[in-house]
Design a protein around this motif. Structure first.
Motif, mmCIF file in Angstrom:
data_model
loop_
_atom_site.group_PDB
_atom_site.id
_atom_site.type_symbol
_atom_site.label_atom_id
_atom_site.label_comp_id
_atom_site.label_asym_id
_atom_site.label_seq_id
_atom_site.Cartn_x
_atom_site.Cartn_y
_atom_site.Cartn_z
ATOM 1 N N ALA A 44 54.870 65.207 47.857
ATOM 2 C CA ALA A 44 56.059 64.392 48.059
ATOM 3 C C ALA A 44 57.267 65.263 48.375
ATOM 4 N N LEU A 45 57.389 66.392 47.680
ATOM 5 C CA LEU A 45 58.500 67.304 47.946
ATOM 6 C C LEU A 45 58.400 67.888 49.348
ATOM 7 N N ALA A 46 57.187 68.241 49.763
ATOM 8 C CA ALA A 46 57.008 68.794 51.108
ATOM 9 C C ALA A 46 57.363 67.761 52.174
ATOM 10 N N VAL A 47 56.984 66.511 51.955
ATOM 11 C CA VAL A 47 57.316 65.451 52.912
ATOM 12 C C VAL A 47 58.827 65.262 52.988
ATOM 13 N N LEU A 48 59.495 65.292 51.840
ATOM 14 C CA LEU A 48 60.948 65.140 51.821
ATOM 15 C C LEU A 48 61.636 66.276 52.577
ATOM 16 N N LEU A 49 61.203 67.514 52.329
ATOM 17 C CA LEU A 49 61.802 68.660 53.023
ATOM 18 C C LEU A 49 61.537 68.586 54.528
ATOM 19 N N ALA A 50 60.327 68.145 54.898
ATOM 20 C CA ALA A 50 60.022 68.028 56.325
ATOM 21 C C ALA A 50 60.891 66.971 56.998
ATOM 22 N N ALA A 51 61.088 65.836 56.316
ATOM 23 C CA ALA A 51 61.949 64.796 56.881
ATOM 24 C C ALA A 51 63.390 65.273 56.984
ATOM 25 N N TRP A 52 63.832 66.012 55.976
ATOM 26 C CA TRP A 52 65.191 66.575 55.987
ATOM 27 C C TRP A 52 65.365 67.529 57.166
ATOM 28 N N GLN A 53 64.407 68.438 57.346
ATOM 29 C CA GLN A 53 64.481 69.402 58.438
ATOM 30 C C GLN A 53 64.412 68.692 59.790
ATOM 31 N N ALA A 54 63.605 67.653 59.874
ATOM 32 C CA ALA A 54 63.501 66.909 61.128
ATOM 33 C C ALA A 54 64.822 66.223 61.465
ATOM 34 N N ALA A 55 65.485 65.668 60.470
ATOM 35 C CA ALA A 55 66.780 65.024 60.713
ATOM 36 C C ALA A 55 67.813 66.037 61.177
ATOM 37 N N VAL A 56 67.783 67.253 60.594
ATOM 38 C CA VAL A 56 68.727 68.295 61.024
ATOM 39 C C VAL A 56 68.409 68.749 62.441
ATOM 40 N N ALA A 57 67.097 68.930 62.745
ATOM 41 C CA ALA A 57 66.712 69.374 64.084
ATOM 42 C C ALA A 57 67.074 68.340 65.144
ATOM 43 N N ALA A 58 67.003 67.060 64.790
ATOM 44 C CA ALA A 58 67.363 66.001 65.734
ATOM 45 C C ALA A 58 68.870 65.833 65.881
ATOM 46 N N GLU A 59 69.636 66.561 65.072
ATOM 47 C CA GLU A 59 71.102 66.512 65.120
ATOM 48 C C GLU A 59 71.627 65.087 64.966
ATOM 49 N N LEU A 60 71.048 64.382 63.970
ATOM 50 C CA LEU A 60 71.531 63.030 63.690
ATOM 51 C C LEU A 60 72.940 63.061 63.129
ATOM 52 N N TRP A 61 73.274 64.112 62.416
ATOM 53 C CA TRP A 61 74.612 64.299 61.865
ATOM 54 C C TRP A 61 75.063 65.719 62.173
#
Length: 287
Positions: A44-61
């Protein structure tokens, strides 16, 4: 009977054997079960970190608002080696934990006797219980300014704020636990000649101890959630003061690192309190 018939013959289900379908599976070993839960948490922690990194890479914010996990890790490492606001991250956390310990300790010294009296003496409950409820519903920031006016901006208002925040949960849990003590137990003690003081200290208090310790755990959590508010005024060193200073300069990674430090230390502190509770009241949950 041929060899093929012997191979296809159904297993014997006589009195001395148990059908395969009726066999009860062996329960999982505690160590294996704990490893499975740990693996689930890590996934679960790995999935959360991956989603976090994906959001940063997509430059959503913008990166200044949502830093990457690597940025937060770097801020955490800098805090451990170089520090922020003139102190290491561990020093900030240690000061905050000391304030929480002092505030919760004073709250327990007052809250437990207060809860015992409220739970055992009806006239006292009528007078004091509304005041405890009133304090329990107030958010810490509501009376922080008043405490600063009374006690200044040094250490006193921070400790007082944590005391006022932690006292109501302890008093309320103690009062409720005292009221829930079985009446048969109290009557048996009275039949043996116990007076009011003996009933309160030797009968009601031990019977209510598990719930009292639960109230202390809740109070520690309330104090921890209040420490950031307590340290908004001259709170350095302190984890709340560090977060406040980082917020002023838009150091989002430092803010998140401080939040993670609070959360992880809170988990460890709660685990320690659970261990103390198991050692102090080993009979809890048993008939």
């Amino acid at each position: 009977m041929s060899t093929a018939q012997l191979k296809t013959r159904a297993p014997d289900t006589g009195p001395g054997t148990r059908p395969a379908a009726a066999r009860v599976p062996r329960p999982a070993r505690p160590g294996r079960e704990a490893a499975q839960w740990l693996a689930l948490r890590l996934i679960a922690l790995a999935v959360l970190l991956a989603a976090w990194q994906a959001a940063v890479a997509a430059e959503l914010w913008p990166r200044v608002l949502v830093p990457s996990p690597g940025d937060v890790g770097h801020a955490f490492a800098v805090g451990m080696t170089d520090g922020y606001s003139g102190h290491l991250l561990t020093e900030h956390l240690a000061v905050s934990l000391r304030r929480i310990g002092i505030g919760t300790g004073y709250a327990a010294l007052v809250g437990v006797p207060l809860g015992l009296v409220i739970g055992a003496v009806r006239p006292v409950a009528v007078v004091l219980e509304p005041a405890v409820t009133f304090l329990r519903t107030l958010p810490p920031l509501a009376y922080l300014s008043l405490l600063v006016i009374w006690f200044g901006i040094d250490e006193s208002p921070k400790i007082w704020l944590l005391v006022v925040a932690a006292l109501p949960p302890i008093a309320a849990a103690t009062a409720a636990a005292v009221r829930d003590v079985p009446g048969d137990l109290v009557e048996a003690a009275r039949a043996l000649g116990s007076g009011p003081a003996t009933l309160l200290l030797a009968v009601r208090l031990p019977a209510a101890l598990p719930e009292i310790l639960t109230g202390v755990r809740i109070a520690v959590g309330v104090a921890y959630t209040s420490v950031v508010a307590a340290e908004t005024v001259n709170g350095v060193p302190g984890i709340g003061g560090m977060i406040r200073d980082a917020q002023r300069y838009n150091q989002t990674a430092v803010v998140i690192a401080g939040i993670l430090a609070i959360g992880v230390s809170g988990i460890v502190l709660d685990a320690l309190l659970k261990a103390v509770e198991r050692a102090a009241v080993p009979w809890r949950g048993r008939a």
